[in-house]
Scaffold this active site. Structure first.
Site, short mmCIF file in Angstrom:
data_model
loop_
_atom_site.label_atom_id
_atom_site.label_comp_id
_atom_site.label_asym_id
_atom_site.label_seq_id
_atom_site.Cartn_x
_atom_site.Cartn_y
_atom_site.Cartn_z
N ASP A 1 0.88 -1.16 0.00
CA ASP A 1 0.00 0.00 0.00
C ASP A 1 0.92 1.22 0.00
OD1 ASP A 1 -1.58 2.16 0.63
OD2 ASP A 1 -2.68 1.16 2.24
N ASN B 1 2.18 5.13 -10.60
CA ASN B 1 0.90 4.99 -11.31
C ASN B 1 -0.27 4.75 -10.36
OD1 ASN B 1 -0.88 3.99 -13.74
ND2 ASN B 1 -0.87 2.31 -12.25
N TYR C 1 -9.27 14.76 -6.33
CA TYR C 1 -8.47 14.06 -7.34
C TYR C 1 -7.62 15.07 -8.11
CZ TYR C 1 -7.47 11.04 -11.39
OH TYR C 1 -6.85 10.32 -12.38
N ALA D 1 -6.67 18.05 -7.26
CA ALA D 1 -5.64 18.66 -6.40
C ALA D 1 -4.47 17.69 -6.21
CB ALA D 1 -6.24 19.03 -5.04
N LYS E 1 -3.46 15.43 -8.31
CA LYS E 1 -2.70 15.30 -9.56
C LYS E 1 -1.91 16.58 -9.86
CE LYS E 1 -3.99 11.10 -10.55
NZ LYS E 1 -3.03 9.99 -10.55
N ILE F 1 -8.93 7.42 -20.36
CA ILE F 1 -8.35 6.16 -20.84
C ILE F 1 -9.27 5.01 -20.41
CG2 ILE F 1 -6.27 4.70 -20.83
CD1 ILE F 1 -5.75 7.62 -21.81
N1 LIG Z 1 -8.18 5.76 -16.59
C1 LIG Z 1 -8.15 7.05 -16.84
O1 LIG Z 1 -8.97 7.60 -17.61
C2 LIG Z 1 -7.08 7.90 -16.22
C3 LIG Z 1 -6.93 9.22 -16.67
C4 LIG Z 1 -5.95 10.03 -16.11
C5 LIG Z 1 -5.12 9.52 -15.13
N2 LIG Z 1 -5.29 8.24 -14.69
C6 LIG Z 1 -4.39 7.76 -13.63
O2 LIG Z 1 -3.73 6.59 -14.07
C7 LIG Z 1 -3.45 5.75 -12.95
C8 LIG Z 1 -4.02 4.35 -13.22
O3 LIG Z 1 -5.40 4.46 -13.45
P1 LIG Z 1 -6.30 3.22 -13.89
O4 LIG Z 1 -7.42 3.77 -14.66
O5 LIG Z 1 -5.44 2.15 -14.48
O6 LIG Z 1 -6.85 2.76 -12.45
P2 LIG Z 1 -7.29 1.32 -11.92
O7 LIG Z 1 -8.22 1.58 -10.79
O8 LIG Z 1 -7.75 0.45 -13.02
O9 LIG Z 1 -5.92 0.71 -11.34
C9 LIG Z 1 -5.28 1.31 -10.24
C10 LIG Z 1 -4.36 0.30 -9.61
O10 LIG Z 1 -3.72 0.94 -8.48
C11 LIG Z 1 -3.80 0.08 -7.36
N3 LIG Z 1 -3.82 0.88 -6.13
C12 LIG Z 1 -4.83 1.68 -5.71
N4 LIG Z 1 -4.50 2.20 -4.51
C13 LIG Z 1 -3.27 1.70 -4.18
C14 LIG Z 1 -2.42 1.85 -3.05
N5 LIG Z 1 -2.76 2.59 -1.99
N6 LIG Z 1 -1.23 1.20 -3.06
C15 LIG Z 1 -0.86 0.41 -4.11
N7 LIG Z 1 -1.65 0.22 -5.19
C16 LIG Z 1 -2.83 0.86 -5.21
C17 LIG Z 1 -5.09 -0.70 -7.55
O11 LIG Z 1 -5.08 -1.91 -6.80
C18 LIG Z 1 -5.10 -0.92 -9.06
O12 LIG Z 1 -4.41 -2.10 -9.41
C19 LIG Z 1 -4.10 6.43 -11.75
O13 LIG Z 1 -3.12 7.18 -11.06
C20 LIG Z 1 -5.13 7.35 -12.37
O14 LIG Z 1 -5.41 8.45 -11.55
C21 LIG Z 1 -6.25 7.42 -15.22
#
Ligand SMILES: NC(=O)c1ccc[n+]([C@@H]2O[C@H](COP(=O)([O-])OP(=O)(O)OC[C@H]3O[C@@H](n4cnc5c(N)ncnc54)[C@H](O)[C@@H]3O)[C@@H](O)[C@H]2O)c1
Length: 256
Positions: A64, A91, A163, A165, A167, A196
């Site tokens: 975590d 990520n 969120y 803030a 980022k 995405i």
């Molecule tokens: N999907 C989008 O449209 C989008 C757009 C902009 C930015 N993002 C960013 O990209 C990143 C990935 O997004 P995603 O869509 O793949 O999300 P997702 O929810 O599909 O995957 C996130 C992963 O992070 C892990 N995670 C969450 N909290 C955690 C913690 N405290 N410690 C360790 N692992 C943890 C989860 O278990 C999961 O495997 C994020 O930072 C998100 O903010 C996503």
């Protein structure tokens, strides 16, 4: 020069699914050994298994990122098992919603504010803090953090202010690290993805999705592979003169 990463070691947080999984697999496909660091041990193991099947080394770490102790343990294990860390991809992130609906500022629970900042911003700080000393000793390193279009705008679909803030904080951390770590040949950049297609985004409702899609000039959401390709470029030798950038990847949703 090319984008091969043969025998480089990458740590990808949140590597168990979505964008993180895509990044972990892409970096491994170019030759990197990968630490799949995720709070979900099962998905971390599954992704590590795919990487090992492809012939690279992988370490599944249940961590975590909000816990400084757990992050230190993960980094110690990575150094013990794989010998070095060349690449950190911050990520791991969360984006809370209510019934797939955006949470307005006055509806945000203060405890939830803390949780979002703890994962999205403090988690990245923890990982950078634990890994930077190893990169300084190696006199090289790459740190790429996944921020968001919401760091730059007053709008971003269903993402709330907590969120956004977090980022924007991640973007500031990236710029600061880029300046501070350049003398050690450690390059730090962030991505500002628009929308995405991932499990995180599947939580939004269909009407909201469509309203967002029509505002994107390329007419579609991005794919995990497209984000992973950009990360690959930024951690490769091809991007040897880029640091401190917050790189847009949004299909033209924000053109600045
Ligand atoms: N999907 C989008 O449209 C989008 C757009 C902009 C930015 N993002 C960013 O990209 C990143 C990935 O997004 P995603 O869509 O793949 O999300 P997702 O929810 O599909 O995957 C996130 C992963 O992070 C892990 N995670 C969450 N909290 C955690 C913690 N405290 N410690 C360790 N692992 C943890 C989860 O278990 C999961 O495997 C994020 O930072 C998100 O903010 C996503």
């Amino acid at each position: 020069m090319d984008c091969h990463l043969t025998n480089r070691v990458a740590v990808v947080t949140g590597g168990g699914r979505g964008i993180g999984e895509g990044i972990a697999l892409r970096l491994a496909a170019e030759g990197a050994h990968v630490v799949v660091a995720d709070q979900n041990p099962e998905t971390a193991r599954a992704v590590a298994g795919k990487i090992e099947k492809a012939g690279r080394k992988a370490l599944a770490c249940a961590v975590d990122v909000t816990s400084w102790d757990q992050v230190q343990g993960m980094v110690a294990q990575a150094i013990h098992d794989l010998g070095r860390i060349d690449i950190l991809v911050n990520n791991a992130g969360i984006s809370p919603k209510v019934d797939g609906r955006k949470i307005l500022v006055h509806e945000i629970d203060p405890a939830q504010w803390d949780q979002v900042l703890a994962v999205n911003l403090k988690g990245a700080f923890h990982c950078a803090k634990a890994i930077i000393p190893h990169m300084i000793a190696q006199k090289s390193g790459r740190i790429v953090s996944i921020a968001s279009i919401s760091a730059k705008t007053g709008w971003a679909g269903p993402a709330g202010a907590h969120y956004a803030a977090s980022k924007a904080g991640l973007a500031a951390l990236t710029r600061f690290m880029a300046h501070e770590l350049a003398p050690y040949n450690i390059l730090c950049n962030a991505l500002a993805p628009g929308r995405i297609e991932t499990p995180m985004r599947a939580l939004s409702n269909a009407e909201e999705n469509e309203a967002m899609r029509v505002r994107i000039p390329l007419g579609r959401f991005g794919t995990v592979e497209e984000v992973a390709n950009l990360v690959l470029f930024l951690v490769s030798d091809l991007a040897s003169y880029i640091t401190g950038e917050i790189v847009d990847i949004n299909g033209g949703w924000l053109i600045d």
